[in-house]
Design a protein around this motif. Sequence first.
Motif, PDB file in Angstrom:
ATOM      1  N   CYS B 275       0.813  -1.229   0.000  1.00  0.00           N
ATOM      2  CA  CYS B 275       0.000   0.000   0.000  1.00  0.00           C
ATOM      3  C   CYS B 275       0.844   1.275   0.000  1.00  0.00           C
ATOM      4  O   CYS B 275       0.491   2.252  -0.639  1.00  0.00           O
ATOM      5  N   CYS B 294      -2.848   1.826   9.647  1.00  0.00           N
ATOM      6  CA  CYS B 294      -3.067   0.582   8.900  1.00  0.00           C
ATOM      7  C   CYS B 294      -3.785  -0.411   9.812  1.00  0.00           C
ATOM      8  O   CYS B 294      -3.482  -0.501  11.000  1.00  0.00           O
ATOM      9  N   CYS B 297      -4.747  -5.484   7.244  1.00  0.00           N
ATOM     10  CA  CYS B 297      -5.745  -6.351   6.613  1.00  0.00           C
ATOM     11  C   CYS B 297      -5.154  -7.496   5.796  1.00  0.00           C
ATOM     12  O   CYS B 297      -5.871  -8.408   5.418  1.00  0.00           O
TER      13      CYS B 297
HETATM   14  S1  SF4 Z   1      -5.139  -2.039   6.429  1.00  0.00           S
HETATM   15 FE1  SF4 Z   1      -4.720  -3.150   4.539  1.00  0.00          FE
HETATM   16  S2  SF4 Z   1      -5.219  -1.649   2.923  1.00  0.00           S
HETATM   17 FE2  SF4 Z   1      -4.964  -0.504   4.816  1.00  0.00          FE
HETATM   18  S3  SF4 Z   1      -2.815   0.193   4.797  1.00  0.00           S
HETATM   19 FE3  SF4 Z   1      -2.934  -1.729   5.983  1.00  0.00          FE
HETATM   20  S4  SF4 Z   1      -2.500  -3.347   4.513  1.00  0.00           S
HETATM   21 FE4  SF4 Z   1      -2.997  -1.478   3.323  1.00  0.00          FE
END
Ligand code: SF4
Lengths: 143, 352
Positions: B275, B294, B297
């Motif tokens: 990301c 973050c 996920c």
């Molecule tokens: S939660 Fe998932 S989409 Fe969001 S920054 Fe982290 S890895 Fe990337």
Amino acid sequence: MSGLDNIGTKVVNPLPSPPEDGLSGNADAILHEIVALLEAYTATGQTGAIDLHSLPLTLDDYELLRITLADGEVHAHIDAIGNSEVRETLYPGVWWVTYYNAEGDIVADLIEVTAVPEILKAPADDVREGLAHLRELLKQEQP
Amino acid sequence: MNEPDILGASLARSGISRRSFLKFCTAMASLMALPPSAAYAMADALKRAQRQSVIWLSFQECTGCVESLTRSFDPTLEQLIFEMISLDYQETLQAASGEAAESARKQAMKASYGKYLLIVDGSIPTKDGGVYSTVAGVSNHDLLVEAAKGAAAIVAVGTCSSFGGIPHANPNPTGAVSVSDIIKDKPIMNVPGCPPIPSVIAGVLAYFITYGKLPELDNLNRPKVFFADTIHDRCYRRPFYDQGKFAKTFDDEGARNGWCLYELGCKGPTTYNACATIKWNGGVSFPIESGHGCLGCSEPNFWDKGSFYKPLPVPLADNTPIITAAALGGIAVGTAAAVISRKHQTSISEEK
Ligand code: SF4
Ligand code: SF4
């Protein structure tokens, strides 16, 4: 209108201030790599390329590359799924090739060392298909 | 027209010039940190390649992964992916339904037995005989086992099929498991993310079709080209982390100054994903750039790791030598990053 303007925000550059000259040393490394690629090309005809995305470059690094390589005699513009700019630099055989997507973001940024970058040449298959289309067109126009 | 279904011909039919295609391959190679010369090899191999037969099975999922791919902001990316593959079965995208759809799947499985790529999104319920999710009366479990038999490789798209994902979250009422919990005798690549980044899906597909095999995988079977670094390794807020400047609430002075979100629960340090470099929505930004930590996920059990807003326990697991290098400042991070991408390049070119 939405009142968003009333929310106090501050735009800052979160990166720490770079060293005095703002250079990471990577621009210099790239210039030396170009010399090595040119040596190989003149000696053996071996073409080469450097992906500028594979190295972190500061704005000043970029500037240094732009100024040092400068513009040469050829500047081509390609219109295929977005724009592409192909510039020969001041050093013949060293090309700066930038691909943009349909939205105008850079998707690839390369230095190529070769007589003519591959992307400029008309691919043989496309030439053959173009010929077929032109023949077809002339056939239809026959009275 | 009885031309074989090779990609070059199908590109020509849909009016995509070979220059456009070379450009696409160059962008993909750059994205995967392959040496630029790989782009030509890739374009050449792909042009001649048979369109890859793909069977896509959707199990317990929210269709977010398919949305991520098909609503990618770059329409050409979506189009090119669908040129590269012959999508022989995908419930959401196919026009056929009912008996016709099922027989299309069986036919494709027979025609390309041993050669098709099986893509799976969603987890597989195993409790109570798998009754919680069935397609045409067949449980997801049985469908997966049957479809896996003739697959050359399996790509688990999304965190659910990779690790169980949200259906697997405590108390896991359906007994949801991942693909690799069930299939043990096939090469499986996990492309986790909730959802995964569209160009990551495109990149690994292009890689598989070009080289006829999966790219190098990490210990959780994720493609190293995209999952070698943590979000934290590549985060633009990292200099603040190194200076100990943390936002304490979402609207304090620190937050407004763009300081590190670690104390607000950011899971970037323990999350492997792309990301921070590829970003989202066609490269516009990514969650941390929009002011939120973050969630992690793309990691197993991200839903059950305590609150999204609780800071990770300190000290952080020894986070590769990058942290020490980074202590010297942003430039050191850059150099480390350069070394890392170089590492990718060599490992990939060695592989060929
Ligand atoms: S939660 Fe998932 S989409 Fe969001 S920054 Fe982290 S890895 Fe990337
Ligand atoms: S903790 Fe989160 S916000 Fe802070 S530097 Fe790491 S990834 Fe970025």
